[in-house]
Enzyme design. Structure first.
Site, short mmCIF file in Angstrom:
data_model
loop_
_atom_site.label_atom_id
_atom_site.label_comp_id
_atom_site.label_asym_id
_atom_site.label_seq_id
_atom_site.Cartn_x
_atom_site.Cartn_y
_atom_site.Cartn_z
CB SER A 59 31.80 -15.26 18.18
OG SER A 59 30.81 -15.91 17.41
N PRO A 79 31.25 -15.45 13.68
CG PRO A 79 31.03 -13.22 14.37
CD PRO A 79 30.24 -14.48 14.18
CE1 TYR A 80 35.96 -20.63 18.71
CE2 TYR A 80 34.13 -22.07 18.14
CZ TYR A 80 35.39 -21.89 18.67
OH TYR A 80 36.07 -22.98 19.17
N GLY A 81 33.66 -19.27 14.16
CA GLY A 81 34.11 -20.18 13.11
C GLY A 81 34.94 -19.48 12.06
CE LYS A 95 39.62 -21.64 17.72
NZ LYS A 95 40.90 -22.00 18.36
#
Length: 419
Positions: free
Chosen positions: A164, A222-224, A227
């Site tokens: 990410s 970016p992943y967190g 989400k």
């Protein structure tokens, strides 16, 4: 001049006719059905289409069972149901006598997992697979228009923190934007129940342990962030909706089906971004020469990071409890973890015992952004959903997962010589 005029008029007329034909062709194509239960396509790891004649298909008669609501039968759409966690969820739903539709673009999932489920539950009206991309609103709307869903469990997502940071736009598109597409389709077609697959990565670097549902959400990658944005969209939409929503924030998922039917088979090109269990198994299999552990000077008993490892079977059980207890006009959020942390060193030692291989371990400097310990407080889900992790023996979870890995050295692909 007369001849030239006639030529120019002829060319102009031809151009107009061609434009008209192209316009009509475009309208016709727009009215054609989107790729749906198509037997001739799958995708490569990067999402490109390729020939694959082995995708499951459904007859019109069988498909009709999915197009109507049936008393006593819950029809669940499982997005990303060909993936690691999604396929285990589909298995449990089918075992519990639910009707299941899997939607997956196979960019990360495995058609082999769908085939396993299809063989286990061949009866008409039990399982259907739809090859589609959630980033295509028209395709998603068509899926909802042609199926009578009672609930959605939304797993589909790219899910590697490291990746990410390298390709953030892909994560915002795939997680945040696609969740919006699913929500819009649910709203348009009156589907009232959503179980959303989220992550403890939305909490970022908490200052206090354990993590509760009230811990501030300050994601650092970016992943967190993607989400968290998806959660915010769900929360905002639900304020003016009668939808029943449960958001589950996972901790570190391990394990596989105890009966050896399903397992984790990530794309080889994504190994460097994968879970520690995958790296341990790769080292035990000889795919990589050893295991690299980053950071031995954290303020923990043995100096390595501490994480909360949740067995996939417990995780799926939490989804079943959420599905059964979701309430209209409410958004409930739960952490799904054991409430106990294990250090990386403890994990590696457990993996050595589970695999029977003396894995070579190389200890390196800390990785930027890692934090000393992360583990959950699962009190809320225990009190409200009567859920408690049962598979808490780390060695046993790893042993079960390793058993599948050993007999599936090529994942769900053709068997390869163990030597």
């Amino acid at each position: 001049m007369d001849i030239n005029d006639r030529k120019q008029k002829s060319i102009l007329a031809g151009t107009v006719l061609l434009a008209s034909a192209l316009t009509i062709f475009g309208i016709v194509m727009l009215r054609q059905p989107t790729l749906y239960n198509s037997p001739g396509l799958s995708t490569s790891g990067n999402g490109e289409h390729k020939s694959n004649s082995s995708l499951p298909t459904l007859s019109r008669q069988e498909n009709g069972l999915f197009q109507q609501h049936e008393a006593g039968v819950t029809h669940v759409l499982v997005t990303g149901g060909a993936g690691y966690i999604g396929s285990h969820a589909a298995l449990r739903l089918l075992k519990d006598s639910h009707r299941v539709t899997i939607v997956d673009n196979l960019s990360r999932g495995n058609i082999g997992a769908v085939k396993v489920l299809e063989k286990l539950f061949p009866e008409p009206g039990r399982l259907q697979f739809i090859y589609a991309d959630l980033g295509d609103p028209r395709a998603v709307n068509k899926i909802f228009a042609e199926n009578a869903f009672d609930a959605v469990i939304h797993f589909a997502a790219v899910a590697y923190v490291g990746e990410s940071t390298l390709d953030p736009l892909r994560y915002y598109h795939n997680i945040t934007s696609n969740t919006l597409v699913v929500l819009e389709a649910m709203a348009s077609h009156g589907v009232k129940k959503l179980i959303y697959s989220s992550t403890c990565a939305t909490y970022g670097e908490p200052k206090k342990m354990p993590i509760t549902e009230e811990t501030p959400q300050l994601p650092i990658n970016p992943y967190g962030k993607a989400k968290k944005m998806a959660e915010d969209i769900i929360q905002d939409f639900s304020k003016n909706s009668d939808m029943a929503v449960v958001i589950l924030r996972y901790f570190n998922v391990i394990g596989s089906d105890p009966e050896g039917r399903l397992g984790e088979a990530p794309r080889p090109e994504l190994r460097e971004h994968g879970r520690i269990s995958g790296a341990c198994f790769d080292a035990a299999s000889g795919i990589i020469t050893g295991l690299k552990v980053r950071g031995t000077d954290y303020n923990t008993p043995d100096g390595t990071c501490i994480r909360d490892y949740i067995d996939v079977n417990d995780l799926i059980d939490a989804h079943m409890k959420a599905l059964a207890n979701a309430e209209s006009q409410q958004v409930k959020t739960y952490n799904v973890g054991t409430g106990r942390g294990k250090s990386v060193k403890e994990f590696v030692e457990a993996c050595k015992i589970a695999t029977g291989v003396n894995i070579k371990v190389e200890y390196l400097d800390r990785r930027p952004g890692d934090y000393a310990e992360v583990y959950s407080d699962p009190s809320k889900i225990r009190q409200e959903l009567n859920w408690t992790a049962q598979y808490t023996d780390l060695r046993e979870s790893l042993r079960i997962a390793w058993t599948w890995q050993k007999s599936h050295r090529n994942g769900y692909g053709p068997p390869i010589d163990a030597h």
